[in-house]
Design a protein around this motif. Structure first.
Motif, PDB file in Angstrom:
ATOM      1  N   ALA A 185       0.849  -1.187   0.000  1.00 23.39           N
ATOM      2  CA  ALA A 185       0.000   0.000   0.000  1.00 23.39           C
ATOM      3  C   ALA A 185       0.888   1.241   0.000  1.00 23.39           C
ATOM      4  O   ALA A 185       1.959   1.245   0.612  1.00 23.39           O
ATOM      5  CB  ALA A 185      -0.921   0.008   1.213  1.00 23.39           C
ATOM      6  N   SER A 186       0.434   2.269  -0.715  1.00 24.16           N
ATOM      7  CA  SER A 186       1.211   3.507  -0.802  1.00 24.16           C
ATOM      8  C   SER A 186       0.258   4.688  -0.682  1.00 24.16           C
ATOM      9  O   SER A 186      -0.761   4.735  -1.364  1.00 24.16           O
ATOM     10  CB  SER A 186       1.962   3.567  -2.139  1.00 24.16           C
ATOM     11  N   GLY A 187       0.592   5.626   0.211  1.00 23.14           N
ATOM     12  CA  GLY A 187      -0.314   6.752   0.365  1.00 23.14           C
ATOM     13  C   GLY A 187       0.224   7.852   1.252  1.00 23.14           C
ATOM     14  O   GLY A 187       1.412   7.885   1.588  1.00 23.14           O
ATOM     15  N   THR A 188      -0.676   8.740   1.634  1.00 24.30           N
ATOM     16  CA  THR A 188      -0.341   9.896   2.461  1.00 24.30           C
ATOM     17  C   THR A 188      -0.822   9.662   3.899  1.00 24.30           C
ATOM     18  O   THR A 188      -1.768   8.909   4.131  1.00 24.30           O
ATOM     19  CB  THR A 188      -0.983  11.164   1.884  1.00 24.30           C
ATOM     20  N   PRO A 189      -0.181  10.308   4.878  1.00 26.18           N
ATOM     21  CA  PRO A 189      -0.476  10.014   6.292  1.00 26.18           C
ATOM     22  C   PRO A 189      -1.943  10.165   6.683  1.00 26.18           C
ATOM     23  O   PRO A 189      -2.483   9.311   7.397  1.00 26.18           O
ATOM     24  CB  PRO A 189       0.402  11.021   7.039  1.00 26.18           C
ATOM     25  N   SER A 190      -2.586  11.228   6.236  1.00 28.82           N
ATOM     26  CA  SER A 190      -3.959  11.500   6.651  1.00 28.82           C
ATOM     27  C   SER A 190      -4.926  10.394   6.233  1.00 28.82           C
ATOM     28  O   SER A 190      -5.708   9.895   7.054  1.00 28.82           O
ATOM     29  CB  SER A 190      -4.420  12.842   6.074  1.00 28.82           C
ATOM     30  N   ARG A 191      -4.867   9.983   4.954  1.00 27.46           N
ATOM     31  CA  ARG A 191      -5.784   8.951   4.477  1.00 27.46           C
ATOM     32  C   ARG A 191      -5.437   7.584   5.067  1.00 27.46           C
ATOM     33  O   ARG A 191      -6.331   6.798   5.369  1.00 27.46           O
ATOM     34  CB  ARG A 191      -5.770   8.915   2.948  1.00 27.46           C
ATOM     35  N   ILE A 192      -4.162   7.295   5.233  1.00 27.69           N
ATOM     36  CA  ILE A 192      -3.760   6.022   5.845  1.00 27.69           C
ATOM     37  C   ILE A 192      -4.346   5.907   7.248  1.00 27.69           C
ATOM     38  O   ILE A 192      -4.943   4.894   7.611  1.00 27.69           O
ATOM     39  CB  ILE A 192      -2.219   5.888   5.886  1.00 27.69           C
ATOM     40  N   LYS A 193      -4.201   6.969   8.045  1.00 26.70           N
ATOM     41  CA  LYS A 193      -4.721   6.941   9.428  1.00 26.70           C
ATOM     42  C   LYS A 193      -6.238   6.796   9.435  1.00 26.70           C
ATOM     43  O   LYS A 193      -6.805   6.053  10.253  1.00 26.70           O
ATOM     44  CB  LYS A 193      -4.308   8.198  10.188  1.00 26.70           C
ATOM     45  N   LYS A 194      -6.909   7.499   8.529  1.00 28.60           N
ATOM     46  CA  LYS A 194      -8.371   7.431   8.488  1.00 28.60           C
ATOM     47  C   LYS A 194      -8.848   6.014   8.199  1.00 28.60           C
ATOM     48  O   LYS A 194      -9.807   5.529   8.808  1.00 28.60           O
ATOM     49  CB  LYS A 194      -8.909   8.404   7.428  1.00 28.60           C
ATOM     50  N   LEU A 195      -8.170   5.328   7.292  1.00 28.07           N
ATOM     51  CA  LEU A 195      -8.549   3.953   6.938  1.00 28.07           C
ATOM     52  C   LEU A 195      -8.244   2.970   8.064  1.00 28.07           C
ATOM     53  O   LEU A 195      -8.968   1.999   8.260  1.00 28.07           O
ATOM     54  CB  LEU A 195      -7.844   3.538   5.644  1.00 28.07           C
ATOM     55  N   ILE A 196      -7.175   3.233   8.812  1.00 28.93           N
ATOM     56  CA  ILE A 196      -6.881   2.388   9.990  1.00 28.93           C
ATOM     57  C   ILE A 196      -7.942   2.632  11.064  1.00 28.93           C
ATOM     58  O   ILE A 196      -8.453   1.683  11.678  1.00 28.93           O
ATOM     59  CB  ILE A 196      -5.472   2.662  10.555  1.00 28.93           C
ATOM     60  N   ASP A 197      -8.274   3.905  11.286  1.00 26.24           N
ATOM     61  CA  ASP A 197      -9.302   4.245  12.271  1.00 26.24           C
ATOM     62  C   ASP A 197     -10.639   3.565  11.942  1.00 26.24           C
ATOM     63  O   ASP A 197     -11.377   3.154  12.852  1.00 26.24           O
ATOM     64  CB  ASP A 197      -9.527   5.764  12.313  1.00 26.24           C
ATOM     65  N   MET A 198     -10.939   3.443  10.649  1.00 21.98           N
ATOM     66  CA  MET A 198     -12.191   2.815  10.207  1.00 21.98           C
ATOM     67  C   MET A 198     -12.111   1.290  10.231  1.00 21.98           C
ATOM     68  O   MET A 198     -13.085   0.613   9.909  1.00 21.98           O
ATOM     69  CB  MET A 198     -12.523   3.276   8.780  1.00 21.98           C
ATOM     70  N   GLU A 199     -10.927   0.762  10.559  1.00 23.80           N
ATOM     71  CA  GLU A 199     -10.660  -0.681  10.574  1.00 23.80           C
ATOM     72  C   GLU A 199     -10.787  -1.315   9.188  1.00 23.80           C
ATOM     73  O   GLU A 199     -11.053  -2.506   9.059  1.00 23.80           O
ATOM     74  CB  GLU A 199     -11.586  -1.394  11.573  1.00 23.80           C
TER      75      GLU A 199
END
Length: 272
Positions: A185-199
């Protein structure tokens, strides 16, 4: 009267050329300055691409300095001792550190099992959960994330790779994609964290995080671009620091590191 009109015309004709003459050379100079600046950026990028890799110790020291400085904290000696050099990926000296070479570096980082870990497509019930990459690349922009993924095409042609940034990407589509087996997976910090937060994005298989050190045209990097820097450290503290300390995760600082005055001093002393 006629002589006066003639004088007026002659004065006007003399004035106009004076106004027009500087325009050509002025524009040419501006263009040449821009070209020189662009050439300088290219040279800087080439230098970054061909930089010798920092040792694990140098990478770790730089990373921990950035961590403490950005968060206004001071790690104790016990906390520092818990973070070993082994949690850092040492890159091959024979390869440039650019997007094109990233795949080869990652093959070396994962060793003999790289194909099984990074290229297999099938979900294995009870072993490989959906949406859990083994390799995560974090960069400061969507454009750079795509560039690094292109460098992994020899691997991603055979496996699932997720694009985790907000530009032109709906989060619902990313959540849907992460229901498959995802190896990279490759991305930016904000979207990565949001997707982890959403499980939607899991961390159970995560073994290596590549932190892209490439600077943009203004000289900003993942650690220095104000908003992105804060988003990255929020992500790191929330989900990665404990895993790093426990030895379950390795980081890779990919690209040229700024050389501190302390390092320069040491180099001077060794050459003398």
């Amino acid at each position: 009267m006629s002589s006066r009109r003639g004088d007026t015309r002659s004065k006007t004709s003399l004035k106009n050329p004076k106004k027009r003459i500087p325009l050509g050379p002025y524009r040419a100079k501006t263009k040449s300055k821009k070209k020189i600046k662009h050439d300088d950026n290219n040279k800087n990028n080439e230098t970054n691409n061909n930089v010798l890799p920092a040792t694990a110790s140098q990478q770790l020291s730089f990373f921990l300095d950035q961590y403490q400085s950005a968060n206004g904290i001071q790690l104790s000696s016990l906390e520092l001792e818990a973070i070993k050099d082994t949690c850092v990926v040492e890159l091959s000296e024979g390869l440039a550190q650019n997007a094109t070479s990233l795949g080869e570096h990652m093959k070396a980082a994962f060793g003999l099992s790289w194909k099984e870990v990074l290229c297999e497509k099938q979900l294995l019930e009870g072993n490989i959960d959906p949406g859990n990459p083994a390799l995560l690349i974090v960069s400061l922009s969507a454009l750079r994330s795509l560039e690094l993924l292109r460098g992994l095409r020899p691997l991603t042609g055979e496996c699932h790779a997720a694009k985790l940034f907000s530009k032109h990407m709906k989060i619902e589509d990313q959540v849907s994609y992460l229901k498959n087996r995802v190896n990279i997976a490759s991305g930016t910090p904000s979207r990565i964290k949001k997707l982890i937060d959403m499980e939607a994005l899991g961390l159970s298989r995560l073994a290596v995080i590549v932190l892209d050190m490439q600077t943009d045209v203004k000289g900003y990097s993942l650690f220095t671009l104000p908003q992105v820097r804060d988003e990255f450290w929020d992500l790191y503290k929330s989900y990665f620091h404990e895993r790093l300390v426990q030895g379950d995760l390795r980081i890779c600082l990919y690209g040229a590191l700024p050389v501190s005055s302390e390092v320069k001093k040491k180099k001077t002393m060794t050459t003398e």
